[in-house]
Design a protein around this motif. Structure first.
Motif, mmCIF file in Angstrom:
data_model
loop_
_atom_site.group_PDB
_atom_site.id
_atom_site.type_symbol
_atom_site.label_atom_id
_atom_site.label_comp_id
_atom_site.label_asym_id
_atom_site.label_seq_id
_atom_site.Cartn_x
_atom_site.Cartn_y
_atom_site.Cartn_z
ATOM 1 N N VAL A 27 0.852 -1.193 0.000
ATOM 2 C CA VAL A 27 0.000 0.000 0.000
ATOM 3 C C VAL A 27 0.893 1.249 0.000
ATOM 4 O O VAL A 27 0.607 2.233 -0.677
ATOM 5 N N HIS A 30 4.658 3.634 -2.715
ATOM 6 C CA HIS A 30 4.946 4.964 -3.273
ATOM 7 C C HIS A 30 5.523 5.898 -2.209
ATOM 8 O O HIS A 30 6.335 6.763 -2.510
ATOM 9 N N ALA A 31 5.091 5.712 -0.950
ATOM 10 C CA ALA A 31 5.660 6.539 0.128
ATOM 11 C C ALA A 31 7.128 6.156 0.332
ATOM 12 O O ALA A 31 7.978 7.014 0.604
ATOM 13 N N ALA A 33 9.097 5.084 -1.996
ATOM 14 C CA ALA A 33 9.820 5.699 -3.120
ATOM 15 C C ALA A 33 10.029 7.194 -2.855
ATOM 16 O O ALA A 33 11.087 7.757 -3.162
ATOM 17 N N GLN A 34 9.027 7.833 -2.271
ATOM 18 C CA GLN A 34 9.181 9.260 -1.919
ATOM 19 C C GLN A 34 10.295 9.428 -0.885
ATOM 20 O O GLN A 34 11.115 10.340 -0.970
ATOM 21 N N ARG A 37 13.708 9.143 -2.513
ATOM 22 C CA ARG A 37 14.118 10.293 -3.326
ATOM 23 C C ARG A 37 14.225 11.587 -2.534
ATOM 24 O O ARG A 37 15.026 12.459 -2.854
ATOM 25 N N GLU A 38 13.381 11.736 -1.487
ATOM 26 C CA GLU A 38 13.230 13.073 -0.924
ATOM 27 C C GLU A 38 13.659 13.247 0.532
ATOM 28 O O GLU A 38 13.988 14.347 0.936
ATOM 29 N N ASP A 369 -1.580 11.258 6.486
ATOM 30 C CA ASP A 369 -0.641 12.090 5.718
ATOM 31 C C ASP A 369 0.737 11.441 5.690
ATOM 32 O O ASP A 369 1.274 11.069 6.734
ATOM 33 N N ALA A 370 1.321 11.354 4.505
ATOM 34 C CA ALA A 370 2.688 10.843 4.360
ATOM 35 C C ALA A 370 3.674 11.957 4.742
ATOM 36 O O ALA A 370 3.327 13.141 4.694
ATOM 37 N N THR A 373 4.009 15.205 2.706
ATOM 38 C CA THR A 373 3.141 16.392 2.820
ATOM 39 C C THR A 373 3.931 17.568 3.396
ATOM 40 O O THR A 373 3.610 18.720 3.130
ATOM 41 N N GLY A 417 6.832 -3.329 -3.800
ATOM 42 C CA GLY A 417 5.456 -2.937 -4.102
ATOM 43 C C GLY A 417 4.764 -3.851 -5.079
ATOM 44 O O GLY A 417 4.055 -3.391 -5.974
#
Ligand code: FES
Lengths: 419, 135
Positions: A27, A30-31, A33-34, A37-38, A369-370, A373, A417
């Motif tokens: 689920v 994507h978080a 992956a964020q 990268r971030e 919230d991931a 945000t 994922g």
């Protein structure tokens, strides 16, 4: 279409539908992956998450220290009430998942094969996938207990939950932290709990569920506040909803009731706290306001300042304006309203988000919230982002800031994922 | 076509018609391919809200407000043909055909060029496309 050279053929991988039984890591891929990268090098503390303890409700009920209530709870558990035994939530009015559209709300993720307690295993999956160093877990099903007509039940469930948290869950992973549940309708029971757990390392603060009608300035709480102040740990008010409240019973959609009630209860408590000059009487008590979003804060600051300037005789204990006291408090970020960046930026400036805001995910609730945000806000400095995501919390809750999480890249490699 | 983009057969049309939706990752780009009302669409699997895996959520009929005689409330109803893609992270909904949010048409999914040739469903992927997970 020209034939594709087999050696140059792209790798196609199918991704499955995400539902209530999907692995948390899928689920949240994507978080992850964020995070990769971030913000992989950020220290991140999530002040408010809810690993659904109702799946383990039998374990909590077993720890009730009153034979009669334990018997009733266990009897209900096996019959009509199931995992809501003794609780006052109304399953038929719990429409958070929007008719099942948001599967992780109330999810039933298979946890076979996880090491340790399944609650801890599920929490660890979420922490690793979101890139969190620490997570503070809070009971979901108990959020409305302040409205339970039987105070005794709030007390026995509060005590049982605190035992389950400190004896079963927290010892298994010191990235998980707890805030002690205070059965606030019974001040003496709260005092006894604070005295008992003040030295527990896993307990980093105390929580009152805001959904209730108790005036927080009442003298029945002064001894409790003194004990909490002396413990050096913060007191958090965790907001919630209550569709049975006559004002909210006018609202015919879950979204309307949810939008207003979560901000309502904390506004009432902050107002009473300040107008009765509690910050003057308990100047070292650190107050944290949880899960009301942020938009209400600048509204209340201006509104109370406006009234106090005209009617100072009704708030005679104040030596500063309400907004100044509010700037000394802490607030958690979720659910962070952000359809207008201008309003959000002004609101954050008003209460000093750089030092007073604490990131919270509220995972796995529907409006979570991931961390992105915060990292994606265009107007915050790099330092402000780091403060909000973890360094402010480290200061308020006395947490060490060394890295505790695995590298996001490793999390993705272990579980890319696939669903 | 620039060197940075390439065409890829991602599905068979008959299979897609039967399944309605297929979500794939192709060389690091995630996308959802949909068959609805005789049309094929492809959208990035990245939600404009927080970057969630939007195409991996449920497909639902669009909910509409019905009105009875004298403008009285007729209650909510499912639209007979419009279908929405529901993001599994927080429930944002997007029309399968237009990619737009029903309450905020300015918010929408990012399209991927798609065409059908025979039974092949072919998408055009750009290497520099910001379609990587969570972006
Ligand atoms: S990320 Fe899609 S609804 Fe939030």
């Amino acid at each position: 279409m020209p034939e594709q050279d087999p050696s140059a053929r792209p790798r196609i991988r199918e991704l499955a539908e995400i539902g209530g039984r999907t692995d948390t890591r899928d689920v949240l891929a994507h978080a992850t992956a964020q995070a990769h990268r971030e913000y992989d090098d950020y220290f991140i503390v999530d002040i408010d998450a809810h690993v659904s303890e109702d799946h383990f409700w039998a374990e909590v009920l077993e720890l009730i220290d009153n034979d009669v209530w334990r018997h009733i709870g266990m009897d209900q558990l096996g019959k009509f009430a199931g995992n809501n035994a003794l609780l006052n939530i109304q399953p038929g009015m719990s429409q958070q998942s929007v008719g099942g559209r948001i599967g992780h709300q109330g999810r039933k993720e298979p946890l076979d094969g996880v090491t340790g307690h399944p609650f801890v295993g599920a929490a660890r999956r979420g922490m690793d996938a979101m890139g969190l160093d620490y997570q503070v877990v809070f009971p979901s099903a108990m959020l409305l207990l302040g409205m339970h007509p039987q105070d005794e039940i709030e007390v026995v469930l509060g005590r049982a939950f605190n035992r389950w948290l400190t004896e079963v869950v927290l010892p298994q992973d010191d990235r998980l932290k707890g805030m002690l549940y205070l059965p606030y309708n019974t001040p003496e029971a709260c005092e006894e709990l604070v005295e008992r757990y003040a030295g527990d390392d896993g307990i980093i603060g105390y929580t009152v569920c805001s959904t209730r009608n108790n005036p927080v300035h009442s003298d029945v709480y002064t001894r409790l506040y003194k004990l909490i102040e002396d413990s050096g740990k913060p007191l958090a008010f965790h907001s919630g909803y209550h569709w049975g409240d006559p004002s909210f019973a006018q609202l015919n959609r879950f979204l309307s009731m949810h939008a207003l009630s979560f901000t309502h209860y904390n506004q009432i408590h902050v107002t009473n706290w300040i107008i009765n000059a509690m910050p003057e009487r308990f100047p070292k008590l650190r107050m944290v306001w949880v899960e009301s979003g942020l938009a209400w804060i600048p509204f209340l600051m201006q509104r109370l300042d406006h009234e106090v300037l005209m009617r100072p005789s009704e708030a005679p204990g104040l030596t500063r304006l309400p907004s100044e006291y509010m700037r000394d408090m802490w607030y958690t970020s979720q659910p962070m309203e952000r359809t207008s960046m201008e309003l959000l930026e002004a609101g954050m400036k008003a209460f000093g988000a750089e030092t007073q805001l604490l990131y919270s995910s509220d995972w796995p609730h529907w409006d979570w919230d991931a961390p992105s945000t915060i990292t994606r806000l265009p107007f915050l400095s790099e330092q402000a982002k780091r403060n909000i995501l973890g360094l402010n919390a480290a200061r308020v809750f006395n947490l060490p800031t060394d890295r505790r999480k695995p590298a996001a890249q490793r999390v993705l490699q272990d579980r890319p994922g696939i669903s | 076509m620039s060197a940075a983009q390439h065409e890829i057969v991602v599905a068979g049309l008959a299979d897609l018609e039967e399944r309605e939706r297929l979500v794939v990752e192709v060389d690091g780009v995630e996308l959802g391919i949909y068959f609805h009302a005789g049309e094929v669409r492809a959208w990035h699997n990245v939600c404009p809200h927080q970057g969630g895996p939007v195409c991996q959520g449920k497909i639902m009929p669009r909910t509409v407000q019905t009105v009875r005689e004298d403008r009285k409330n007729g209650g909510p109803a499912f639209h007979p043909s419009d279908r929405t893609i529901v993001c599994p992270w927080h429930g944002f909904e997007f029309d399968i055909g237009t990619g737009r949010h029903p309450s905020a048409p300015g918010i929408g999914l990012r399209p991927i060029p798609v065409r059908v040739q025979g039974d092949d469903v072919i998408v055009t992927i750009r290497g520099d496309q910001p379609g990587f997970p969570g972006r």
